[in-house]
Design an enzyme around this catalytic site. Structure first.
Site, PDB file in Angstrom:
ATOM      1  N   LYS A 138       0.806  -1.231   0.000  1.00  0.00           N
ATOM      2  CA  LYS A 138       0.000   0.000   0.000  1.00  0.00           C
ATOM      3  C   LYS A 138       0.842   1.286   0.000  1.00  0.00           C
ATOM      4  O   LYS A 138       0.440   2.286  -0.583  1.00  0.00           O
ATOM      5  CB  LYS A 138      -0.932   0.024   1.209  1.00  0.00           C
ATOM      6  CG  LYS A 138      -2.157  -0.870   1.078  1.00  0.00           C
ATOM      7  CD  LYS A 138      -3.003  -0.731   2.337  1.00  0.00           C
ATOM      8  CE  LYS A 138      -4.383  -1.271   2.159  1.00  0.00           C
ATOM      9  NZ  LYS A 138      -5.256  -1.023   3.312  1.00  0.00           N
ATOM     10  N   TYR A 191     -12.597  -8.242  10.808  1.00  0.00           N
ATOM     11  CA  TYR A 191     -13.871  -8.892  10.450  1.00  0.00           C
ATOM     12  C   TYR A 191     -13.793 -10.409  10.531  1.00  0.00           C
ATOM     13  O   TYR A 191     -14.813 -11.084  10.352  1.00  0.00           O
ATOM     14  CB  TYR A 191     -14.363  -8.440   9.057  1.00  0.00           C
ATOM     15  CG  TYR A 191     -13.300  -8.452   8.005  1.00  0.00           C
ATOM     16  CD1 TYR A 191     -12.552  -7.313   7.755  1.00  0.00           C
ATOM     17  CD2 TYR A 191     -13.035  -9.594   7.279  1.00  0.00           C
ATOM     18  CE1 TYR A 191     -11.557  -7.313   6.799  1.00  0.00           C
ATOM     19  CE2 TYR A 191     -12.042  -9.608   6.332  1.00  0.00           C
ATOM     20  CZ  TYR A 191     -11.306  -8.467   6.093  1.00  0.00           C
ATOM     21  OH  TYR A 191     -10.305  -8.478   5.156  1.00  0.00           O
ATOM     22  N   ASP A 249     -10.126   3.603   2.144  1.00  0.00           N
ATOM     23  CA  ASP A 249     -10.327   3.028   3.488  1.00  0.00           C
ATOM     24  C   ASP A 249     -11.015   4.011   4.440  1.00  0.00           C
ATOM     25  O   ASP A 249     -11.855   3.596   5.251  1.00  0.00           O
ATOM     26  CB  ASP A 249      -8.978   2.607   4.096  1.00  0.00           C
ATOM     27  CG  ASP A 249      -8.506   1.259   3.574  1.00  0.00           C
ATOM     28  OD1 ASP A 249      -9.348   0.456   3.143  1.00  0.00           O
ATOM     29  OD2 ASP A 249      -7.285   1.021   3.593  1.00  0.00           O
ATOM     30  N   GLY A 253     -15.404  -4.898  11.280  1.00  0.00           N
ATOM     31  CA  GLY A 253     -14.802  -4.301  10.079  1.00  0.00           C
ATOM     32  C   GLY A 253     -15.443  -4.711   8.756  1.00  0.00           C
ATOM     33  O   GLY A 253     -14.982  -4.286   7.691  1.00  0.00           O
TER      34      GLY A 253
HETATM   35  P1  NAP Z   1      -0.206  -2.016  10.675  1.00  0.00           P
HETATM   36  O1  NAP Z   1       0.076  -0.896   9.733  1.00  0.00           O
HETATM   37  O2  NAP Z   1       0.777  -3.114  10.828  1.00  0.00           O
HETATM   38  O3  NAP Z   1      -0.452  -1.332  12.121  1.00  0.00           O
HETATM   39  C1  NAP Z   1      -0.796  -2.106  13.218  1.00  0.00           C
HETATM   40  C2  NAP Z   1      -0.802  -1.271  14.491  1.00  0.00           C
HETATM   41  O4  NAP Z   1      -1.098  -2.135  15.572  1.00  0.00           O
HETATM   42  C3  NAP Z   1       0.541  -0.615  14.826  1.00  0.00           C
HETATM   43  O5  NAP Z   1       0.308   0.578  15.522  1.00  0.00           O
HETATM   44  C4  NAP Z   1       1.181  -1.658  15.737  1.00  0.00           C
HETATM   45  O6  NAP Z   1       2.128  -1.141  16.630  1.00  0.00           O
HETATM   46  C5  NAP Z   1      -0.031  -2.127  16.510  1.00  0.00           C
HETATM   47  N1  NAP Z   1       0.188  -3.445  17.068  1.00  0.00           N
HETATM   48  C6  NAP Z   1       0.503  -4.586  16.393  1.00  0.00           C
HETATM   49  N2  NAP Z   1       0.633  -5.606  17.260  1.00  0.00           N
HETATM   50  C7  NAP Z   1       0.398  -5.107  18.495  1.00  0.00           C
HETATM   51  C8  NAP Z   1       0.410  -5.657  19.803  1.00  0.00           C
HETATM   52  N3  NAP Z   1       0.691  -6.956  20.017  1.00  0.00           N
HETATM   53  N4  NAP Z   1       0.134  -4.848  20.852  1.00  0.00           N
HETATM   54  C9  NAP Z   1      -0.124  -3.543  20.655  1.00  0.00           C
HETATM   55  N5  NAP Z   1      -0.138  -2.950  19.430  1.00  0.00           N
HETATM   56  C10 NAP Z   1       0.118  -3.728  18.380  1.00  0.00           C
HETATM   57  O7  NAP Z   1      -1.585  -2.721  10.329  1.00  0.00           O
HETATM   58  P2  NAP Z   1      -2.871  -2.014   9.653  1.00  0.00           P
HETATM   59  O8  NAP Z   1      -2.787  -2.141   8.189  1.00  0.00           O
HETATM   60  O9  NAP Z   1      -2.986  -0.688  10.274  1.00  0.00           O
HETATM   61  O10 NAP Z   1      -4.058  -2.998  10.124  1.00  0.00           O
HETATM   62  C11 NAP Z   1      -4.543  -2.991  11.453  1.00  0.00           C
HETATM   63  C12 NAP Z   1      -5.810  -3.844  11.523  1.00  0.00           C
HETATM   64  O11 NAP Z   1      -6.850  -3.245  10.754  1.00  0.00           O
HETATM   65  C13 NAP Z   1      -5.644  -5.258  10.982  1.00  0.00           C
HETATM   66  O12 NAP Z   1      -6.349  -6.141  11.809  1.00  0.00           O
HETATM   67  C14 NAP Z   1      -6.313  -5.195   9.615  1.00  0.00           C
HETATM   68  O13 NAP Z   1      -6.826  -6.432   9.203  1.00  0.00           O
HETATM   69  C15 NAP Z   1      -7.432  -4.206   9.894  1.00  0.00           C
HETATM   70  N6  NAP Z   1      -7.913  -3.527   8.675  1.00  0.00           N
HETATM   71  C16 NAP Z   1      -9.231  -3.708   8.334  1.00  0.00           C
HETATM   72  C17 NAP Z   1      -9.721  -3.078   7.208  1.00  0.00           C
HETATM   73  C18 NAP Z   1     -11.169  -3.273   6.831  1.00  0.00           C
HETATM   74  O14 NAP Z   1     -11.542  -2.961   5.679  1.00  0.00           O
HETATM   75  N7  NAP Z   1     -12.020  -3.742   7.709  1.00  0.00           N
HETATM   76  C19 NAP Z   1      -8.888  -2.255   6.423  1.00  0.00           C
HETATM   77  C20 NAP Z   1      -7.556  -2.082   6.821  1.00  0.00           C
HETATM   78  C21 NAP Z   1      -7.081  -2.732   7.955  1.00  0.00           C
HETATM   79  P3  NAP Z   1       3.702  -1.066  16.224  1.00  0.00           P
HETATM   80  O15 NAP Z   1       3.808   0.011  15.180  1.00  0.00           O
HETATM   81  O16 NAP Z   1       4.374  -0.761  17.497  1.00  0.00           O
HETATM   82  O17 NAP Z   1       4.059  -2.423  15.660  1.00  0.00           O
END
Ligand code: NAP
Length: 296
Positions: free
Chosen positions: A70, A239, A106, A260
């Site tokens: 992305k 989701y 998004d 989601g």
């Molecule tokens: P990302 O860029 O990897 O960001 C994840 C975030 O969560 C970061 O701030 C990370 O912290 C934190 N994190 C990860 N593991 C953690 C833990 N064990 N304890 C505390 N914080 C933690 O991922 P993303 O793309 O933002 O996605 C996040 C979620 O949103 C996922 O579950 C994804 O499937 C969902 N999502 C859903 C949709 C939808 O259409 N429904 C769209 C996009 C994303 P650090 O930076 O410190 O690692």
């Protein structure tokens, strides 16, 4: 029927085989009787530039972009729309006669999912939100909430510096919104205060998601919903499963919940509209998505 005139759409990611976008998009294309086909392609990170060149050469009408491409795809496109620039990520590309423009749908998907839970006539003006996580999805959530005039947004991350950086980066568009970075930690006084103040708490971390690491399904961010307002909304971007531990706990404390699924549908519907110029039938998309999630 696929013929020589059929136009092509796709999603690229790594992996891509589990993507639910082909079933949702093909169902909507069929419902609209549009002569398009939507497929999924696994693209390894080192092949991203070649994949973009390939889409151009094959005259694809457009494509979706998912993890891990992305952000990395942005330099290979001809233009990036203002929303995608601010969010710092592209999830939709449109090909207009060889000019590739990157968009991010998004934030729109998140906000439409939010109003579905709150009610179409509700407003975010005067409300307080708490975002858990400071990654890519959190950026789209923040952009969406700010665009709706949310009065105050707490950004909570396990790494305070990342939350702080996000508030600094978005300060230039924060005229109506107060931004506050906090540490996401059980027992932290600021985190507890934010949990009490929030009208909407959004899980934008992968904690609780089903997947490769099944133990993660029993995880949740360290929110104590006993502190939350009784009419607050807990919104999980995840989701699968449909009801995460985060949402189960919120329900047990009497909060409203949203997962989601609608965000996924509405971000896809926004992309569909950019490619075809038509509205997508989101009911058809939801039915197709639920069939796919149920493994049918
Ligand atoms: P990302 O860029 O990897 O960001 C994840 C975030 O969560 C970061 O701030 C990370 O912290 C934190 N994190 C990860 N593991 C953690 C833990 N064990 N304890 C505390 N914080 C933690 O991922 P993303 O793309 O933002 O996605 C996040 C979620 O949103 C996922 O579950 C994804 O499937 C969902 N999502 C859903 C949709 C939808 O259409 N429904 C769209 C996009 C994303 P650090 O930076 O410190 O690692």
């Amino acid at each position: 029927m696929i013929t020589g005139k059929t136009q092509n759409l796709a999603v690229i990611g790594c992996p891509a085989e589990h993507s639910l976008s082909p079933c949702m998009q093909n169902a909507a294309l069929a419902a609209a009787r549009l002569d398009f086909v939507y497929t999924a392609h696994k693209v390894e990170p080192q092949d991203l530039a070649a994949a973009v060149t390939g889409f151009r050469a094959l005259n694809y009408r457009g494509f979706n972009v998912t993890v891990p491409h992305k952000e990395k795809i942005m330099p290979f496109l001809d233009a990036i729309d203002i929303t995608a620039q601010k969010i710092g990520a592209v999830n939709t590309v449109v090909n207009d006669r060889g000019k590739l423009t990157g968009y991010n749908t998004d934030a729109e998907g998140f906000i439409k999912g939010l109003y579905k839970a709150l009610g179409e006539n509700d407003t975010l003006c005067g409300k307080t939100a708490l975002i858990l996580g400071a990654g890519g999805a959190a950026r789209a959530v923040l952009y969406g909430l700010m665009g709706e005039g949310t009065a105050k947004i707490y950004i909570a991350a396990r790494n305070f510096i990342k939350a702080k950086e996000l508030t600094v980066e978005f300060a230039d568009i924060a005229s109506e919104t107060e931004l506050a970075p906090i540490l996401m930690k059980d027992g932290d006084a600021d985190f507890a205060a934010a949990t009490r103040a929030a009208d909407i708490t959004v899980n934008a971390t992968p904690l609780g998601m089903a997947g490769k690491d099944e133990a993660n399904r029993n995880n949740m961010p360290p929110v104590d919903f006993a502190l939350a307002k009784k009419n607050a909304l807990a919104y999980d971007l995840i989701y699968t499963p449909a009801e995460t531990k985060f949402l189960q706990r919120a329900t047990a404390h009497g909060l409203k919940t949203q997962n989601g699924e609608d965000m996924l549908i509405f971000q896809g519907a926004a992309a569909f509209c950019k490619w075809t110029g038509q509205s997508a039938n989101t009911t058809v998309m939801k039915e197709a998505l639920q069939r796919a999630l149920a493994g049918k």
